[in-house]
Design a protein around this motif. Structure first.
Motif, PDB file in Angstrom:
ATOM      1  N   GLN A   1      57.502  21.552 -11.830  1.00  0.00           N
ATOM      2  CA  GLN A   1      56.605  22.188 -12.796  1.00  0.00           C
ATOM      3  C   GLN A   1      55.914  23.405 -12.195  1.00  0.00           C
ATOM      4  O   GLN A   1      55.808  24.459 -12.831  1.00  0.00           O
ATOM      5  N   LEU A   2      55.445  23.256 -10.964  1.00  0.00           N
ATOM      6  CA  LEU A   2      54.781  24.382 -10.303  1.00  0.00           C
ATOM      7  C   LEU A   2      55.760  25.520 -10.046  1.00  0.00           C
ATOM      8  O   LEU A   2      55.399  26.697 -10.156  1.00  0.00           O
ATOM      9  N   ALA A   3      56.997  25.181  -9.684  1.00  0.00           N
ATOM     10  CA  ALA A   3      58.004  26.216  -9.463  1.00  0.00           C
ATOM     11  C   ALA A   3      58.242  27.013 -10.737  1.00  0.00           C
ATOM     12  O   ALA A   3      58.370  28.239 -10.707  1.00  0.00           O
ATOM     13  N   GLY A   4      58.275  26.308 -11.873  1.00  0.00           N
ATOM     14  CA  GLY A   4      58.441  26.986 -13.147  1.00  0.00           C
ATOM     15  C   GLY A   4      57.264  27.889 -13.475  1.00  0.00           C
ATOM     16  O   GLY A   4      57.436  29.007 -13.957  1.00  0.00           O
ATOM     17  N   ARG A   5      56.061  27.403 -13.196  1.00  0.00           N
ATOM     18  CA  ARG A   5      54.868  28.212 -13.439  1.00  0.00           C
ATOM     19  C   ARG A   5      54.884  29.472 -12.588  1.00  0.00           C
ATOM     20  O   ARG A   5      54.593  30.574 -13.075  1.00  0.00           O
TER      21      ARG A   5
END
Length: 212
Positions: free
Chosen positions: A54-58
């Motif tokens: 999720q953080l990578a996507g953000r």
């Protein structure tokens, strides 16, 4: 009798086959960067892997993740520094998170030369982040051949292939939030703060009244 024996043998083979399948670890065929099957299980069960994704996507959505370089160079130009400054600001917002920088080249030159050049480019980005106060313990420089992951398939010089890509790679294991399993809090912390801030358009307009 022979038929019964044959059926029993087939049944035992089927059970043995199922047993070997059930005894396999979740993610046993995992080949992703998070590591071997056992580590993959731990990351999935703790929720860390999902939150890291999720953080990578953000990160990829909220800041430019790529910069480019001049031919046969690992020097950061003004445009690259401007992009890296945005990346550094984002990285500093999430002290619980680790990052990897992948260096790429175009297809000109030998594999060995391109690997060395890609690594120098990645290290140049890591050095810039360190100059902005980001701990090197949260950063890793990785080299990637230009021949393996070009953006543009061309044997000649191509700026878009001469690049580095910054990505979220996981969490800092000794950070208090991570030790307490507060991955969701890391993900949503900024969203909560934004929700609590007053919108710029919600201004109180004071009017003057004349006294009588």
């Amino acid at each position: 009798m022979r038929i019964s024996t044959l059926l029993l043998g087939v049944s035992l083979l089927a059970v043995a086959g199922c047993g070997s399948e059930f005894n396999r670890e979740t993610g046993a065929d995992n080949t992703e960067q998070f590591g071997n099957a056992t580590m993959n299980n731990v990351l999935i069960q703790s929720g860390q892997k999902d939150y890291a994704i999720q953080l990578a996507g953000r990160f990829a959505n909220e800041v430019p993740s790529t910069i480019t370089f001049a031919f046969n160079s690992s020097q950061l130009d003004g445009s690259a520094i401007a992009t890296l400054r945005q990346q550094a600001d984002w990285i500093k917002t999430f002290p619980e998170v680790r990052f990897r920088v992948y260096g790429h080249t175009d297809l000109v030159g030998s594999n060995a030369a391109n690997q060395a050049l890609g690594l120098r480019r990645a290290k140049a980005v890591v050095a810039y982040f360190a100059s902005q106060g980001i701990s090197r313990s949260r950063l890793e420089a990785m080299a990637s051949y230009g021949e393996t992951r070009p953006v543009v398939q061309t044997p000649g010089p191509e700026e878009r292939n001469r690049r580095t890509v910054t990505e979220v790679s996981g969490f800092v294991q000794n950070h208090p939030s991570v030790l307490n399993g507060k991955y969701a809090a890391v993900i949503h912390r900024e969203y909560i703060e934004l929700a609590q801030r007053a919108h710029p358009s919600n201004r109180v307009i004071k009017t003057q009244t004349s006294g009588n």
